[in-house]
Write a protein that holds these residues in place. Structure first.
Motif, PDB file in Angstrom:
ATOM      1  N   MET A   1      41.357  46.112  41.371  1.00  0.00           N
ATOM      2  CA  MET A   1      41.169  45.241  42.237  1.00  0.00           C
ATOM      3  C   MET A   1      41.092  43.775  41.538  1.00  0.00           C
ATOM      4  O   MET A   1      41.589  42.774  42.236  1.00  0.00           O
ATOM      5  N   GLU A   2      40.428  43.536  40.473  1.00  0.00           N
ATOM      6  CA  GLU A   2      40.450  42.262  39.835  1.00  0.00           C
ATOM      7  C   GLU A   2      41.629  41.654  39.430  1.00  0.00           C
ATOM      8  O   GLU A   2      42.111  40.433  39.659  1.00  0.00           O
ATOM      9  N   ALA A   3      42.737  42.531  39.212  1.00  0.00           N
ATOM     10  CA  ALA A   3      44.152  42.256  39.161  1.00  0.00           C
ATOM     11  C   ALA A   3      44.829  41.664  40.263  1.00  0.00           C
ATOM     12  O   ALA A   3      45.415  40.689  40.503  1.00  0.00           O
ATOM     13  N   ILE A   4      44.348  42.297  41.430  1.00  0.00           N
ATOM     14  CA  ILE A   4      44.793  41.762  42.945  1.00  0.00           C
ATOM     15  C   ILE A   4      44.232  40.621  43.126  1.00  0.00           C
ATOM     16  O   ILE A   4      45.067  39.505  43.504  1.00  0.00           O
ATOM     17  N   ILE A   5      43.050  40.187  42.848  1.00  0.00           N
ATOM     18  CA  ILE A   5      42.528  39.158  43.283  1.00  0.00           C
ATOM     19  C   ILE A   5      43.156  37.858  42.276  1.00  0.00           C
ATOM     20  O   ILE A   5      43.252  36.790  42.868  1.00  0.00           O
ATOM     21  N   ASP A 171      34.350  31.696  36.596  1.00  0.00           N
ATOM     22  CA  ASP A 171      34.203  33.153  36.480  1.00  0.00           C
ATOM     23  C   ASP A 171      34.179  33.733  37.896  1.00  0.00           C
ATOM     24  O   ASP A 171      32.983  33.619  38.492  1.00  0.00           O
ATOM     25  N   PHE A 172      35.414  33.937  38.681  1.00  0.00           N
ATOM     26  CA  PHE A 172      35.291  34.468  39.882  1.00  0.00           C
ATOM     27  C   PHE A 172      34.739  35.717  40.036  1.00  0.00           C
ATOM     28  O   PHE A 172      34.322  36.106  41.081  1.00  0.00           O
ATOM     29  N   PHE A 178      31.660  41.320  40.253  1.00  0.00           N
ATOM     30  CA  PHE A 178      32.355  42.167  39.227  1.00  0.00           C
ATOM     31  C   PHE A 178      31.670  41.922  38.035  1.00  0.00           C
ATOM     32  O   PHE A 178      30.817  40.864  37.847  1.00  0.00           O
ATOM     33  N   ASP A 179      32.339  42.559  36.961  1.00  0.00           N
ATOM     34  CA  ASP A 179      31.676  42.227  35.694  1.00  0.00           C
ATOM     35  C   ASP A 179      32.038  40.761  35.049  1.00  0.00           C
ATOM     36  O   ASP A 179      32.981  40.517  35.423  1.00  0.00           O
ATOM     37  N   ASN A 181      33.777  37.679  33.060  1.00  0.00           N
ATOM     38  CA  ASN A 181      35.015  37.671  32.538  1.00  0.00           C
ATOM     39  C   ASN A 181      36.223  38.359  32.622  1.00  0.00           C
ATOM     40  O   ASN A 181      37.168  38.466  32.110  1.00  0.00           O
ATOM     41  N   LEU A 182      36.095  39.153  33.838  1.00  0.00           N
ATOM     42  CA  LEU A 182      36.801  39.732  34.570  1.00  0.00           C
ATOM     43  C   LEU A 182      38.249  39.139  35.156  1.00  0.00           C
ATOM     44  O   LEU A 182      39.375  39.062  35.142  1.00  0.00           O
ATOM     45  N   ILE A 183      37.506  38.071  35.918  1.00  0.00           N
ATOM     46  CA  ILE A 183      38.510  37.315  36.681  1.00  0.00           C
ATOM     47  C   ILE A 183      38.210  35.727  36.415  1.00  0.00           C
ATOM     48  O   ILE A 183      37.225  35.279  36.950  1.00  0.00           O
ATOM     49  N   ILE A 184      38.969  35.237  35.311  1.00  0.00           N
ATOM     50  CA  ILE A 184      38.623  33.806  35.091  1.00  0.00           C
ATOM     51  C   ILE A 184      39.965  33.021  35.331  1.00  0.00           C
ATOM     52  O   ILE A 184      41.022  33.485  35.397  1.00  0.00           O
TER      53      ILE A 184
END
Length: 343
Positions: A1-5, A171-172, A178-179, A181-184
């Motif tokens: 999911m984080e990769a998609i976002i 940090d989205f 989410f955890d 530092n996953l979506i920066i």
């Protein structure tokens, strides 16, 4: 999911540039019927407006600082920007730091002036010529402008940083639950997307809710009737050319911290943006914006390592593949009008 976002965010970032350039292209084609292949050069000139203002703001003179010495004990010569003399050190440093956003005020009159000169000096002579002639002359103009920029600014990219307040990343992931530092995602890319939405909204509001815009839309639909009413529609269309140039220029100004300006950046975006216009539908402003963001997101997903491992190079051709599919199924594009470029 984080990769998609993350890929959606990357796609919206790219799509913002595509949509802004395509919007200007469509404004010109919708009003004047001209296929302007010099529009990418206007994007490039806008970027170099930011470079120019940054250089102006950092112009300096040499003074002797008695409080500092070199290794021989002599008073040290230091360069002091003129803005320090005019506004003081703190305010001067702030102005230099915010050079890119301030370039918007510098670029608007410059780009409108360039657009009007282009239209009155060259483009108007090709209104009734075939589209092939328009493409050739505007493409030649783009090359001339590109070489002028190369002559004065050199061939190497020129770093133009964003203000310190927008350096770093947001940090989205943490904001979405989410955890950490996953979506920066970089702050300035978020600013660019928001800026693009504001500009697109302003253009549509101008055309929809102002008297000038309503006359322009009427002229786009039936030029002869508007002229019979005693309205100088040609003058308004000239101003729209200037406005379209300003849109492309502002897109270039704000893009400079993302991609350091260079003399060929206009060509890099031109072909892709023209494909966006065709996919959206020639002459359709909503279609240009929709296609810009759509193709930006698709290109972002095609750049994922997982996708490239299966289909190497897909990110380089995905936009053209989508264009082929859409034009085979919808020859006028997503939102194209009947009769546009069909004669």
């Amino acid at each position: 999911m984080e990769a998609i976002i993350l890929q959606i965010l990357n796609g919206l970032d790219k799509g913002s540039a595509y949509a802004l350039i395509a919007l200007g292209l469509t404004l010109i084609f919708g009003t004047l019927g001209v296929v302007n292949f010099a529009h990418g050069a206007l994007f490039m000139i806008g970027a170099f407006c930011a470079v120019t203002l940054s250089r102006i703001l950092t112009l300096s003179h040499t003074v002797i600082d008695e409080t500092r010495t070199d290794f021989l004990g002599n008073p040290l010569k230091v360069d002091v920007p003129y803005v320090h003399d005019i506004f003081g050190v703190a305010t001067g440093d702030a102005i230099i730091d915010w050079a890119v956003p301030l370039s918007i005020l510098f670029a608007i009159p410059v780009m409108i002036g360039i657009g009007i000169i282009m239209e009155r000096g060259l483009i108007k002579h090709f209104y009734k010529r075939p589209h092939a002639d328009q493409i050739l002359v505007t493409f030649g103009l783009a090359i001339v402008l590109q070489e002028i920029i190369k002559y004065y600014f050199g061939a190497n990219p020129i770093p133009t940083p964003a203000p310190d307040a927008f350096k770093g990343s947001f940090d989205f992931g943490q904001a979405l639950g989410f955890d950490p530092n996953l979506i920066i995602y970089p702050y300035w890319r978020i600013v660019y997307f928001a800026f693009a939405i504001v500009i697109i909204g302003a253009v549509f509001a101008f055309l929809q809710f102002t008297t000038f815009g309503m006359v322009v839309r009427a002229g786009m639909a039936d030029r002869e009737t508007v002229q019979l009413l005693g309205i100088n529609i040609d003058r308004r269309f000239t101003l729209m050319f200037g406005m379209a140039a300003a849109v492309a220029g502002l897109a270039g100004v704000m893009y400079t911290p993302i991609n350091s300006p260079n003399y060929h950046m206009g060509m890099d975006f031109l072909v892709l943006s023209f494909v966006v216009v065709v996919v959206g539908g020639m002459g359709s402003l909503p279609g240009a914006v929709l296609a810009g963001f759509l193709l930006g997101v698709l290109e972002s997903f095609a750049s994922m390592r997982e996708v490239l491992a299966v289909l190497p190079g897909l990110n380089q051709i995905i936009i053209y593949l989508v264009a082929i599919v859409i034009l085979l199924t919808r020859p006028r594009g997503l939102m194209g009008r009947k009769g546009v470029m069909e004669e």
